[in-house]
Motif scaffolding. Sequence first.
Motif, mmCIF file in Angstrom:
data_model
loop_
_atom_site.group_PDB
_atom_site.id
_atom_site.type_symbol
_atom_site.label_atom_id
_atom_site.label_comp_id
_atom_site.label_asym_id
_atom_site.label_seq_id
_atom_site.Cartn_x
_atom_site.Cartn_y
_atom_site.Cartn_z
ATOM 1 N N VAL A 1 29.173 1.007 -28.807
ATOM 2 C CA VAL A 1 28.967 1.326 -27.383
ATOM 3 C C VAL A 1 27.603 1.952 -27.175
ATOM 4 C CG1 VAL A 1 29.772 2.800 -25.485
ATOM 5 C CG2 VAL A 1 31.425 1.556 -26.893
ATOM 6 N N ARG A 2 27.225 2.836 -28.095
ATOM 7 C CA ARG A 2 25.900 3.479 -27.957
ATOM 8 C C ARG A 2 24.787 2.441 -28.000
ATOM 9 N NH1 ARG A 2 27.855 7.531 -31.833
ATOM 10 N NH2 ARG A 2 28.716 9.227 -30.585
ATOM 11 N N LYS A 3 24.986 1.422 -28.798
ATOM 12 C CA LYS A 3 23.949 0.389 -28.888
ATOM 13 C C LYS A 3 23.930 -0.497 -27.655
ATOM 14 C CE LYS A 3 23.407 -0.074 -33.879
ATOM 15 N NZ LYS A 3 23.671 -0.914 -35.064
ATOM 16 N N GLN A 4 25.093 -0.740 -27.110
ATOM 17 C CA GLN A 4 25.171 -1.729 -26.027
ATOM 18 C C GLN A 4 25.060 -1.122 -24.627
ATOM 19 O OE1 GLN A 4 28.430 -4.486 -26.285
ATOM 20 N NE2 GLN A 4 28.158 -4.799 -28.487
ATOM 21 N N TYR A 5 25.332 0.155 -24.523
ATOM 22 C CA TYR A 5 25.366 0.720 -23.169
ATOM 23 C C TYR A 5 23.959 0.803 -22.577
ATOM 24 C CZ TYR A 5 26.013 3.815 -19.263
ATOM 25 O OH TYR A 5 26.020 4.341 -17.999
ATOM 26 N N ASP A 6 23.845 0.303 -21.377
ATOM 27 C CA ASP A 6 22.562 0.340 -20.676
ATOM 28 C C ASP A 6 22.805 0.951 -19.297
ATOM 29 O OD1 ASP A 6 20.229 -0.060 -19.305
ATOM 30 O OD2 ASP A 6 19.954 -2.141 -19.937
ATOM 31 N N PRO A 7 22.261 2.126 -19.053
ATOM 32 C CA PRO A 7 22.550 2.786 -17.768
ATOM 33 C C PRO A 7 21.979 2.055 -16.561
ATOM 34 C CG PRO A 7 20.872 3.972 -18.989
ATOM 35 C CD PRO A 7 21.380 2.910 -19.893
ATOM 36 N N THR A 8 21.094 1.066 -16.798
ATOM 37 C CA THR A 8 20.516 0.340 -15.659
ATOM 38 C C THR A 8 21.266 -0.951 -15.360
ATOM 39 O OG1 THR A 8 18.964 -0.808 -17.098
ATOM 40 C CG2 THR A 8 18.221 1.265 -16.144
ATOM 41 N N CYS A 9 22.297 -1.244 -16.131
ATOM 42 C CA CYS A 9 23.040 -2.491 -15.916
ATOM 43 C C CYS A 9 24.543 -2.192 -15.828
ATOM 44 C CB CYS A 9 22.822 -3.462 -17.076
ATOM 45 S SG CYS A 9 21.112 -3.942 -17.302
ATOM 46 N N LEU B 1 22.700 9.633 -19.794
ATOM 47 C CA LEU B 1 21.680 8.578 -19.734
ATOM 48 C C LEU B 1 21.449 8.122 -18.300
ATOM 49 C CD1 LEU B 1 22.566 6.464 -22.904
ATOM 50 C CD2 LEU B 1 20.541 7.878 -22.530
ATOM 51 N N ARG C 1 10.440 -0.208 -18.073
ATOM 52 C CA ARG C 1 11.818 -0.460 -17.637
ATOM 53 C C ARG C 1 12.328 0.627 -16.674
ATOM 54 N NH1 ARG C 1 15.683 -4.151 -16.569
ATOM 55 N NH2 ARG C 1 17.694 -3.120 -16.522
ATOM 56 N N TYR D 1 13.842 -6.940 -18.429
ATOM 57 C CA TYR D 1 13.613 -6.937 -19.875
ATOM 58 C C TYR D 1 12.735 -8.117 -20.305
ATOM 59 C CZ TYR D 1 17.184 -3.321 -20.553
ATOM 60 O OH TYR D 1 17.877 -2.141 -20.548
ATOM 61 N N ASN E 1 16.462 1.575 -25.685
ATOM 62 C CA ASN E 1 17.662 2.355 -25.980
ATOM 63 C C ASN E 1 17.310 3.578 -26.824
ATOM 64 O OD1 ASN E 1 20.392 2.958 -26.014
ATOM 65 N ND2 ASN E 1 20.815 1.694 -27.816
ATOM 66 N N ARG F 1 15.404 6.163 -24.738
ATOM 67 C CA ARG F 1 16.276 6.928 -23.839
ATOM 68 C C ARG F 1 17.010 8.021 -24.600
ATOM 69 N NH1 ARG F 1 18.658 1.557 -21.154
ATOM 70 N NH2 ARG F 1 17.195 1.287 -19.425
ATOM 71 N N ARG F 2 17.457 7.702 -25.775
ATOM 72 C CA ARG F 2 18.214 8.703 -26.536
ATOM 73 C C ARG F 2 17.302 9.826 -27.026
ATOM 74 N NH1 ARG F 2 23.324 7.257 -26.980
ATOM 75 N NH2 ARG F 2 23.774 5.142 -26.252
ATOM 76 N N ARG G 1 16.779 11.889 -23.954
ATOM 77 C CA ARG G 1 17.984 12.647 -23.613
ATOM 78 C C ARG G 1 18.064 13.926 -24.456
ATOM 79 N NH1 ARG G 1 23.619 12.732 -25.187
ATOM 80 N NH2 ARG G 1 23.057 11.448 -26.968
#
Lengths: 230, 212
Positions: free
Chosen positions: A6-14, A37, B172, B179, B198, B201-202, B205
Motif C-alpha cells: 500500500v505504501r508503494k502504491q498509494y498516491d495522494p493525488t489519485c 501525505l 508533480r 506523470y 513516492n 513525499r515520504r 513527510r
Amino acid sequence: MRCEQVRKQYDPTCEPPRAVAEHLARCARCRQEADELQQLVALLRSEPEVAVPADFNRQLHRRLEAVRTRSSSWWRLGDMRYALPLAAMLVLAVATVIFVNRPDSGTAPQPGPSLVRAPAQLDEDSAVALKKTEVAAVRSATPRTPARASDRTSPSLRTGRAAPVLSEEAVSRIPPPLEGSEESPILLLIREPSGSEERLVKLPSLVVGAEAKPMTLSLSLSEKETENVF
Amino acid sequence: MAMEAVSYQAPLGEVVSPRYGALDDHELMDAIRQGDEAAFYELVQRYRTPITNYLTRMLNDYDMAIDLAQETFIRIFTSAHRYRADHRFSTYIYRIATNLAISELRRRKRWRLVSLVSFFAPPEGAEEGAELDVPDQRPLQERALIDDERRQMVRRAVASLPEKYRAALVLRDIEGMEYERIAEILRLPLGTVKSRINRARRLLREKLRAHL
C-alpha cells in the motif's frame, strides 16, 4: 494487501485502487500515513505563485542583445577570450625557437683549444697528408693577423677568443668535401699557453662533446701537449 | 496551463500584435526560427511565470530563479533552429529549465556554498528523513505569521531534497503535471518517476511531520 504494498502504491493525488482503499479502511496506521501525505500535497499546492518582476522582459531583451552582439563579434573580430591566449602562446613559441637557435645559446665562452670544423670527411691518405701540412703550417706560422678563418670556427669560439692565426692557411689545404658525406671531422688548433706556437690536429669523428679520444690523435703529440688540449 | 492576456507590452515599449495569441507554441517557434522576435516575446509571456515558479521551488532562491528563467528563454531563442516539434513545447522548455536548475544545484554543491538550505541537509551518516525543526507551540501567534513560517519550512524542506527527487516532486505536487509529461521532461521511465515522487513525499513527510 500488505502495508508495504500500500505504501508503494498509494498516491495522494489519485483515486486509490479498490484494493488499496480497502486496506486503508481497515489499517489505521496506513490510513494515518495516507492522511499525512494528503496534507503534505495540499501544503505544497497551497504555495502562492511567484510573480515575475515588472522589468522581466526588458532585462531579457538586454541579455538577448548582449548574446547577439557577442555572437556577431565572434565572426567579425574573433572572440578575444580565445584570441589573446592564442596570440600569447604563439609569441611564446616563436621566442622559444629564437632563444634556442641563437648563435651563442647555452654556454658562456670557455677558455680552451680553438676548433676548426672541417667541411667534410677526410679519407685516410688525405688525413696523413694533412698531418704533415698542418704541422708545417703551424710551425711556419707567421705573426698573428686577424683571420678570416674565424668564419669557419665553431659558433662558441666565434664569441670566445681571437681566431687562430694559421686557420686560414691550414684549412685551405684541406681537401674538398666528399660529395654526399655526412661526416664532419673536427680540426683542433692547439696553442701553447705562451702563445708562441700553435698546432692543428684532426680529431677523429668519435668525439662527443669535449670528450675526445687522445689515442686517436694521429699527430705525434706528447702527453704534455695532449694535456694542454684538454 | 493558464495563458495570460494575448496582448502585452513587449520590451522597449512596442505592443505585440494580438495575432500571435492565436498561434500555438510550435507555430510560434516556427516564427522565431524565421527571426520573428515578437513571436518570441509571446512565448515569454506564456511561460515566464510557470518557469520562474518552477525554478524558485527547485532552488529556493528567487533571484537565481529569475536569472535562470531568462537564461532558459535565451536558449530557446538561440537554439530555435534546432527545435523539433516532436514533443510538446512545454516539455522542451521545462527540460531546459530543469537542466539549468540541476547544473546550478551541482555548482553550489561543488563550491560548497553556505546557504540556509545547507543547514537542513542531512549530515553525513544521519537518517535521511530526520525531522527538520520543532514547531513553535507558543500561543497567541498571528495566523499569518504561522502560515508564513510554515511556508518557509516547506520551501526549505523541498530544497533539502536530493535533486533527483526534487525535480519530480516539484513538477508533480507543485506544478501539478501528469506523470507521463514528467517522465518526458526528465527522460526517465514512468515507473522511476512514480517511485521517485513516492520516495520524495515520504522524505518530506518525515521532515514536516510536525507541521502536518
